[in-house]
Design a protein around this motif. Structure first.
Motif, PDB file in Angstrom:
ATOM      1  N   TYR A  25       0.815  -1.209   0.000  1.00 31.37           N
ATOM      2  CA  TYR A  25       0.000   0.000   0.000  1.00 31.37           C
ATOM      3  C   TYR A  25       0.854   1.267   0.000  1.00 31.37           C
ATOM      4  N   LEU A  26       2.176   1.119   0.177  1.00 38.95           N
ATOM      5  CA  LEU A  26       3.059   2.280   0.255  1.00 38.95           C
ATOM      6  C   LEU A  26       3.333   2.867  -1.124  1.00 38.95           C
ATOM      7  N   ALA A  27       3.228   4.179  -1.241  1.00 35.76           N
ATOM      8  CA  ALA A  27       3.585   4.846  -2.492  1.00 35.76           C
ATOM      9  C   ALA A  27       5.076   4.633  -2.752  1.00 35.76           C
ATOM     10  N   PRO A  28       5.459   4.369  -4.006  1.00 40.68           N
ATOM     11  CA  PRO A  28       6.860   4.050  -4.301  1.00 40.68           C
ATOM     12  C   PRO A  28       7.841   5.149  -3.910  1.00 40.68           C
ATOM     13  N   GLU A  29       7.464   6.422  -4.117  1.00 44.46           N
ATOM     14  CA  GLU A  29       8.387   7.508  -3.784  1.00 44.46           C
ATOM     15  C   GLU A  29       8.561   7.635  -2.264  1.00 44.46           C
ATOM     16  N   TYR A  30       7.514   7.329  -1.514  1.00 42.53           N
ATOM     17  CA  TYR A  30       7.614   7.358  -0.056  1.00 42.53           C
ATOM     18  C   TYR A  30       8.479   6.209   0.433  1.00 42.53           C
ATOM     19  N   HIS A  31       8.310   5.051  -0.159  1.00 43.29           N
ATOM     20  CA  HIS A  31       9.103   3.872   0.216  1.00 43.29           C
ATOM     21  C   HIS A  31      10.578   4.091  -0.073  1.00 43.29           C
ATOM     22  N   ARG A  32      10.864   4.814  -1.173  1.00 40.54           N
ATOM     23  CA  ARG A  32      12.262   5.042  -1.564  1.00 40.54           C
ATOM     24  C   ARG A  32      12.930   6.119  -0.722  1.00 40.54           C
ATOM     25  N   SER A  33      12.251   7.226  -0.506  1.00 42.30           N
ATOM     26  CA  SER A  33      12.926   8.407   0.043  1.00 42.30           C
ATOM     27  C   SER A  33      12.381   8.908   1.373  1.00 42.30           C
ATOM     28  N   GLY A  34      11.222   8.416   1.797  1.00 47.00           N
ATOM     29  CA  GLY A  34      10.624   8.906   3.023  1.00 47.00           C
ATOM     30  C   GLY A  34       9.872  10.210   2.847  1.00 47.00           C
ATOM     31  N   ARG A  35       9.688  10.645   1.594  1.00 48.64           N
ATOM     32  CA  ARG A  35       8.926  11.870   1.338  1.00 48.64           C
ATOM     33  C   ARG A  35       7.430  11.578   1.457  1.00 48.64           C
ATOM     34  N   VAL A  36       6.767  12.350   2.303  1.00 47.77           N
ATOM     35  CA  VAL A  36       5.333  12.152   2.543  1.00 47.77           C
ATOM     36  C   VAL A  36       4.556  13.319   1.955  1.00 47.77           C
TER      37      VAL A  36
END
Length: 344
Positions: free
Chosen positions: A226-237
């Protein structure tokens, strides 16, 4: 005198005490209260709706036994069933206080799990919620914990999707700064006795600073798949992270499948997102709908099914800039519901 009569007599005369599950002191109260105040200042500039504060004795008296899907305890307070949710460490304690802060502000929304009160005297905060009779959406749409899922009407599937989207859109837009849930999945969505949505678990929420589109967090919170790929990669929320999670949740709701590797007709596929995308490309969307979703009577027209799938896929787009806002999603789903009602 029968054994049960003796038991009731002893309880009435305080000769037999219930087990004491919770304990606490004033030091815990001030420490947890300080953390809660910090969360309220951080998220809402110190504004807060009132909340009932339970004592340790209140907690121990309300526990009746049994638990929910997430391990919370079952209890009774003021003649009504309640869900008692505890937290196990100081890090989670901060999330508990954040959940209290957000849940009290979100309590005016009809599709939010109602927080009845909390206890701050315990080592870590304990929260008391209304008991939702039908459990989580997970147990409703999948064979969760060995439970056989019930049939689901097409119109109810649409309504559930819209109610979730509406609650998340409110979280994004109702306050002085956007708040991102970060934990959207079927286990964090409860259903009441009428099947209406009650969004829960606000402990991992994070707010976006004024003038910013996102915020960085060193700790990745959420459920894989369920995690957005950019959040999973960089922690950007960003708000778009919730949009992605909702897109996957909508696919799970529609198909009854896990977002991870799964089998369909004895064939193994990659992710649910990849499979539905392939089916959309070759126009075989009839294969993706969970067979327990009843489409008798007013049949869900092909155009409606395509619209639902297109919404889900746009939400789960790899490029965050291509995702709609949750307000747009809620509006599109409402339009489909109106279209479905007109066809009855």
């Amino acid at each position: 005198m029968k054994l049960m009569d003796i038991f009731r007599y002893l309880l009435r005369h305080d000769k037999l005490q219930k087990p004491q599950i919770f304990s606490g002191n004033e030091e815990n109260f001030y420490k947890n209260g300080e953390t809660l105040l910090e969360e309220r200042i951080s998220l809402f500039n110190g504004r807060n709706n009132s909340i009932c504060c339970f004592s340790v004795d209140d907690l121990n008296s309300m526990i009746t036994g049994g638990s929910t899907d997430d391990g919370s305890l079952r209890g009774v307070w003021d003649g009504k069933l309640v869900q008692v949710k505890g937290f196990g460490d100081r890090v989670r304690s901060k999330y508990a206080c954040r959940e209290i802060a957000v849940a009290t502000e979100m309590g005016t929304h009809r599709n939010v799990h109602r927080l009845l009160g909390c206890c701050l005297h315990t080592k870590y905060p304990v929260l008391v919620y209304e008991w939702e009779e039908k459990g989580t959406l997970m147990s409703r749409i999948t064979n969760y914990n060995g439970q056989i899922k019930e049939t689901l009407e097409w119109k109810d599937m649409l309504r559930i999707a819209w109610e979730i989207a509406h609650a998340v859109a409110y979280l994004h837009t109702a306050f002085h700064r956007p708040i991102v849930h970060r934990g959207l999945n079927p286990l964090n969505v409860f259903l009441d006795q009428d099947g209406s949505v009650r969004l829960s678990d606000f402990g991992s929420c994070i707010s976006i600073p004024p003038g910013k589109k996102d915020v960085e967090d060193d700790l990745i919170i959420g459920t894989l798949g369920y995690l957005a790929p950019e959040y999973h990669r960089s922690g950007r929320v960003a708000e778009s992270c919730d949009v992605f999670s909702f897109g996957i949740l909508l696919l799970v709701l529609l198909t009854g499948q896990s977002p991870y590797t799964f089998s369909q007709s004895n064939q193994y596929h990659g992710s649910l997102l990849e499979w539905v995308s392939e089916c959309r490309a070759v126009n075989c969307l009839g294969d993706v709908v969970d067979p327990t979703i009843t489409r008798n009577g007013p049949v869900a027209a092909e155009v409606q099914l395509k619209a639902i799938v297109d919404i889900a896929l746009s939400c789960a787009a790899a490029d965050e800039e291509r995702r709609p806002t949750m307000v747009d999603v809620a509006t599109q789903l409402k339009d489909i519901i109106v279209l479905t009602s007109d066809s009855i």
